[in-house]
Design a protein around this motif. Structure first.
Motif, PDB file in Angstrom:
ATOM      1  N   VAL A  87       0.875  -1.183   0.000  1.00 25.26           N
ATOM      2  CA  VAL A  87       0.000   0.000   0.000  1.00 25.26           C
ATOM      3  C   VAL A  87       0.911   1.231   0.000  1.00 25.26           C
ATOM      4  O   VAL A  87       1.658   1.458   0.954  1.00 25.26           O
ATOM      5  N   ILE A  88       0.845   1.995  -1.074  1.00 19.30           N
ATOM      6  CA  ILE A  88       1.651   3.217  -1.147  1.00 19.30           C
ATOM      7  C   ILE A  88       1.073   4.270  -0.209  1.00 19.30           C
ATOM      8  O   ILE A  88      -0.148   4.467  -0.169  1.00 19.30           O
ATOM      9  N   VAL A  89       1.942   4.918   0.535  1.00 20.11           N
ATOM     10  CA  VAL A  89       1.497   6.007   1.409  1.00 20.11           C
ATOM     11  C   VAL A  89       2.633   7.020   1.485  1.00 20.11           C
ATOM     12  O   VAL A  89       3.805   6.670   1.392  1.00 20.11           O
ATOM     13  N   GLN A  90       2.277   8.290   1.600  1.00 23.52           N
ATOM     14  CA  GLN A  90       3.336   9.300   1.625  1.00 23.52           C
ATOM     15  C   GLN A  90       4.103   9.234   2.938  1.00 23.52           C
ATOM     16  O   GLN A  90       3.521   9.072   4.009  1.00 23.52           O
ATOM     17  N   ALA A  91       5.422   9.386   2.830  1.00 27.78           N
ATOM     18  CA  ALA A  91       6.300   9.152   3.975  1.00 27.78           C
ATOM     19  C   ALA A  91       6.144  10.196   5.075  1.00 27.78           C
ATOM     20  O   ALA A  91       6.473   9.937   6.225  1.00 27.78           O
ATOM     21  N   ASN A  92       5.627  11.387   4.742  1.00 20.43           N
ATOM     22  CA  ASN A  92       5.544  12.454   5.743  1.00 20.43           C
ATOM     23  C   ASN A  92       4.206  12.488   6.458  1.00 20.43           C
ATOM     24  O   ASN A  92       3.861  13.481   7.088  1.00 20.43           O
ATOM     25  N   LEU A 346      14.417   8.589   1.955  1.00 22.02           N
ATOM     26  CA  LEU A 346      13.293   9.527   1.853  1.00 22.02           C
ATOM     27  C   LEU A 346      13.804  10.928   2.172  1.00 22.02           C
ATOM     28  O   LEU A 346      13.405  11.546   3.174  1.00 22.02           O
ATOM     29  N   PRO A 347      14.692  11.454   1.316  1.00 28.86           N
ATOM     30  CA  PRO A 347      15.386  12.707   1.654  1.00 28.86           C
ATOM     31  C   PRO A 347      14.457  13.917   1.758  1.00 28.86           C
ATOM     32  O   PRO A 347      14.673  14.776   2.621  1.00 28.86           O
ATOM     33  N   VAL A 348      13.418  13.984   0.925  1.00 25.45           N
ATOM     34  CA  VAL A 348      12.550  15.176   0.966  1.00 25.45           C
ATOM     35  C   VAL A 348      11.780  15.187   2.291  1.00 25.45           C
ATOM     36  O   VAL A 348      11.667  16.217   2.959  1.00 25.45           O
TER      37      VAL A 348
END
Ligand SMILES: *Cc1c(COP(=O)(O)O)cnc(C)c1O
Length: 379
Positions: A87-92, A346-348
């Motif tokens: 499941v893709i989810v935004q890291a922030n 996840l640099p950003v």
């Protein structure tokens, strides 16, 4: 010397003051009704919420985390998702987006954020979904009230068979423009296949306790979610799933109905406050968020160079202004996951976590916001 009053980051008492009379009347109605669960307040709230976001069904839940948990568990019961699926989810995002996935044995695939929208980088998500055939769903988190949606890429991913679940905990009332006068704007909560809401007291529509909801236009999904939230029973004393107890109660439903009726004004006021920040902030050491017309500005998040953030917050505090950070430690750096959550860099997200600062918005008056902006400009 004029002593300036304190502007707290958030004053919930003040935020709820305008609803006091109606809330007391609603509470009294529930106390006298003798019915505290499965009653007419919950039923009416569900209908009103479904109508407010143009979804066919709404199911009240105990909180937002449970709403997410119920949606994914229901997809597993329906055979649309299986243990180990990605499941893709935004890291922030906030960790409550990720906890239900790992609990259910699904595999969160953290994708870096896009710095402008502070939301999922959809082009990155599209290439991750192409490369990783185990990815079956995307949890689109409308972070800070800003719709997480890409006008071309998201429909393409749906076309390819991916499930899109919205984490709408922070964005009730937000809209996405369809660029068509016929269809107009579409509401978060009815963009994907299902959506989870939180009515935690600090959210734009806040209960006086815990509450949440699921919306969907999929009749089967709605009935599985409803059963799972009530011990897995489809009718009394008949359990088709090993369910949970994730119900919304009558008291919170009655209190939420009042706030839901004011949803358009609540959204308008947040937009006006955010616009005021936008107009007034002019310090080159601060980067204001990108303006998005359909956002409901759950948080107003600026960026300050990482080495300067503490000093900035001290400067604000020294002038009587509270600030907060959403979020200093992203899920992949939380100790509960012991570094196992993501193998991608996840640099950003990591940089953003060291630079973001939230300014007061929910309970701040327009005059407060002008003072916050002037103080920020002085930094
Ligand atoms: C608040 C929140 C949740 C969890 O909601 P609760 O009602 O606190 O369980 C989930 N996701 C996001 C993005 C949130 O902000």
């Amino acid at each position: 010397m004029i002593t300036k009053s304190h502007i707290p980051f958030l004053d919930l008492r003040k935020a709820n003051a305008c609803f006091e009379e109606e809330s007391l009347a609603a509470a009294s109605r529930v106390v006298h009704s003798g019915r505290y669960l499965h009653g007419s307040e919950t039923e009416a709230f569900e209908q009103e919420l479904a109508t407010a976001c143009d979804a066919a069904y709404a199911i009240g839940t105990s909180n937002g985390l449970d709403a997410i948990r119920l949606i994914f568990r229901a997809y597993m019961e329906l055979g649309k998702l299986r243990k180990g699926d990605g499941v893709i989810v935004q890291a922030n995002t906030y960790i409550a987006s990720v906890l239900p996935l790992t609990e259910l044995g699904l595999r969160p695939v953290l994708v870096d954020m896009e710095p402008g929208s502070m939301n999922l980088d959809w082009s990155r998500a599209a290439s991750v979904a192409d490369a990783d055939r185990g990815v079956k769903a995307i949890l689109a988190v409308h972070l800070y009230g800003n719709p997480c949606w890409h006008p071309e890429l998201t429909p393409e991913l749906i076309e390819k068979g991916l499930l899109i679940v919205e984490d709408n905990a922070q964005a009730i009332g937000a809209t996405v423009s369809t660029h068509s006068p016929l269809t107009g704007a579409r509401n978060t909560g009815a963009l994907g296949h299902a959506a989870a809401f939180s009515f935690y007291p600090t959210k734009n529509v806040g209960a006086l306790g815990d509450a949440g909801a699921v919306t969907t236009s999929d009749r089967r999904l709605a009935s599985v979610v409803r059963a799972l939230a009530n011990y897995g029973s489809d009718r009394r004393y008949h359990n088709i799933y090993q369910g949970w107890n994730c119900r919304l109660d009558e008291m919170q439903a009655a209190l939420l109905r009042i706030r839901l009726r004011h949803l358009p004004e609540l959204g308008r006021e947040r937009r006006q406050k955010a616009m005021l920040y936008h107009t007034l902030l002019c310090n080159p050491s601060l980067t204001p968020p990108q303006w998005t017309a359909g956002s409901v500005w759950h948080q107003y998040v600026v960026r300050v160079a990482a080495g300067e953030r503490d000093r900035f917050r001290e400067h604000m505090a020294h002038n009587g202004i509270g600030t907060d950070i959403h979020y200093a430690t992203p899920p992949h750096r939380q100790p509960c996951y012991g570094g196992t959550l993501s193998h991608a860099s996840l640099p950003v997200t990591d940089l953003f976590a060291s630079e973001c600062v939230s300014l007061p918005i929910a309970s701040a008056s327009f005059a407060d916001i002008a003072r916050v902006a002037a103080t920020a400009n002085d930094f």
